[in-house]
Design a protein around this motif. Structure first.
Motif, PDB file in Angstrom:
ATOM      1  N   ASP A  65       0.646  -1.330  -0.034  1.00 15.67           N
ATOM      2  CA  ASP A  65       0.041   0.105   0.090  1.00 15.67           C
ATOM      3  C   ASP A  65       0.878   1.454   0.033  1.00 15.67           C
ATOM      4  O   ASP A  65       0.353   2.322  -0.319  1.00 15.67           O
ATOM      5  N   ILE A  66       2.109   1.280   0.403  1.00 17.64           N
ATOM      6  CA  ILE A  66       3.046   2.499   0.401  1.00 17.64           C
ATOM      7  C   ILE A  66       3.197   3.013  -1.021  1.00 17.64           C
ATOM      8  O   ILE A  66       3.966   4.003  -1.048  1.00 17.64           O
ATOM      9  N   SER A  67       3.045   1.990  -2.141  1.00 17.88           N
ATOM     10  CA  SER A  67       3.673   2.134  -3.273  1.00 17.88           C
ATOM     11  C   SER A  67       3.130   3.411  -4.077  1.00 17.88           C
ATOM     12  O   SER A  67       3.598   4.098  -4.938  1.00 17.88           O
ATOM     13  N   GLY A  93      -3.214   7.907  -4.481  1.00 17.96           N
ATOM     14  CA  GLY A  93      -3.725   6.812  -4.065  1.00 17.96           C
ATOM     15  C   GLY A  93      -3.849   5.406  -5.176  1.00 17.96           C
ATOM     16  O   GLY A  93      -3.180   5.546  -6.424  1.00 17.96           O
ATOM     17  N   GLU A  94      -4.232   4.300  -4.592  1.00 15.97           N
ATOM     18  CA  GLU A  94      -4.323   3.248  -5.614  1.00 15.97           C
ATOM     19  C   GLU A  94      -5.338   3.498  -6.810  1.00 15.97           C
ATOM     20  O   GLU A  94      -6.296   4.215  -6.806  1.00 15.97           O
ATOM     21  N   VAL A 210      -0.493   6.683  -9.865  1.00 13.88           N
ATOM     22  CA  VAL A 210       1.035   6.392 -10.217  1.00 13.88           C
ATOM     23  C   VAL A 210       1.541   5.694  -8.917  1.00 13.88           C
ATOM     24  O   VAL A 210       1.459   5.888  -7.848  1.00 13.88           O
ATOM     25  N   GLY A 211       2.273   4.571  -9.387  1.00 11.18           N
ATOM     26  CA  GLY A 211       2.831   3.645  -8.381  1.00 11.18           C
ATOM     27  C   GLY A 211       4.414   3.511  -8.354  1.00 11.18           C
ATOM     28  O   GLY A 211       4.605   3.131  -9.691  1.00 11.18           O
ATOM     29  N   ALA A 212       5.013   3.219  -7.514  1.00  8.74           N
ATOM     30  CA  ALA A 212       6.363   3.008  -7.655  1.00  8.74           C
ATOM     31  C   ALA A 212       6.335   1.267  -7.324  1.00  8.74           C
ATOM     32  O   ALA A 212       6.231   0.721  -6.389  1.00  8.74           O
TER      33      ALA A 212
END
Length: 225
Positions: A65-67, A93-94, A210-212
């Motif tokens: 979830d921190i991504s 967020g997701e 946007v996610g890492a």
């Protein structure tokens, strides 16, 4: 006589044990730690999450979830600017776009406008280079409008043209552009001016999340701007 002395010494030992050697507070007047009072040890277990793009690609985020991007630094709509889906916070967020295209779904993404620019920040993690793709951008619609990507360690000095997201591709490998040990908190997305939707209320790319993919976590107190 020896018996009497022995009885006296035994009595002193018992008395001292009652006064100073029983359970209770220690010498610093602190309650001793026990299984009931000692702090629990964190498990540090992370549950990976999987997200699917609107084009059907599945992306796994090992850090869970921190991504996802946490904050909007700035938003500069392009020209023409979007008439709907204009809130940049929708990109945080997701991924939550459902494909229903109703009013609720329109609130899950932001349209950049023709040539528009959106800068996001990771607050509890950093983007790093790892094996395979490092960053994923979720753009809604059957055909992804091209987005130019830049990243920064401090939000001031940018590595421009780190990647280009277009077609069915949503993930970018930053390896060719970074040095070992670098980590990045700021992500800039720029509509690449394809002009495919300039005649609609949603010109430019439409960003849902946007996610890492490759990331390291940290406490907010450890960050410096």
């Amino acid at each position: 006589m020896k018996t009497a002395v022995a009885l006296v010494l035994c009595g002193l030992v018992i008395a001292l044990g009652v006064m100073g050697c029983g359970k209770g507070k220690d010498q610093d007047d602190q309650q001793p730690a026990s299984e009931a009072t000692s702090p629990s040890v964190p498990t540090n277990e992370v549950t990976p999450v999987e997200a699917t793009t609107t084009q059907g690609s599945k992306v796994v985020f090992p850090s869970g979830d921190i991504s996802w991007a946490d904050a909007v630094v700035s938003f500069t709509p392009g020209d023409p600017a979007p008439q709907r889906s204009r809130d940049p916070n929708a990109a945080l967020g997701e991924p939550d776009y459902q494909g229903t295209d109703d009013a609720a779904d329109e609130a899950t993404y932001v349209s950049l406008g023709h040539g528009g620019e959106l800068v996001l920040e990771l607050m509890d993690n950093v983007l790093v280079d790892g094996e395979g793709p490092d960053l994923a951008i979720f753009e809604i619609g059957p055909e992804v409008e091209p987005i130019l990507l830049a990243i920064s360690e401090d939000g001031k000095n940018w590595m421009i043209d780190v990647g280009r997201v277009e077609g069915s591709t949503c993930a970018v490998d930053i390896a060719p552009f970074v040095k070992t040990g670098q980590h990045f908190r700021f992500i800039k997305l720029m509509d690449a001016k394809a002009g495919k939707s300039n005649d609609s209320d949603w010109p430019g790319a439409d960003v849902n999340a946007v996610g890492a993919i490759n990331t390291l976590s940290f406490l907010p107190a450890e960050t410096t701007k």
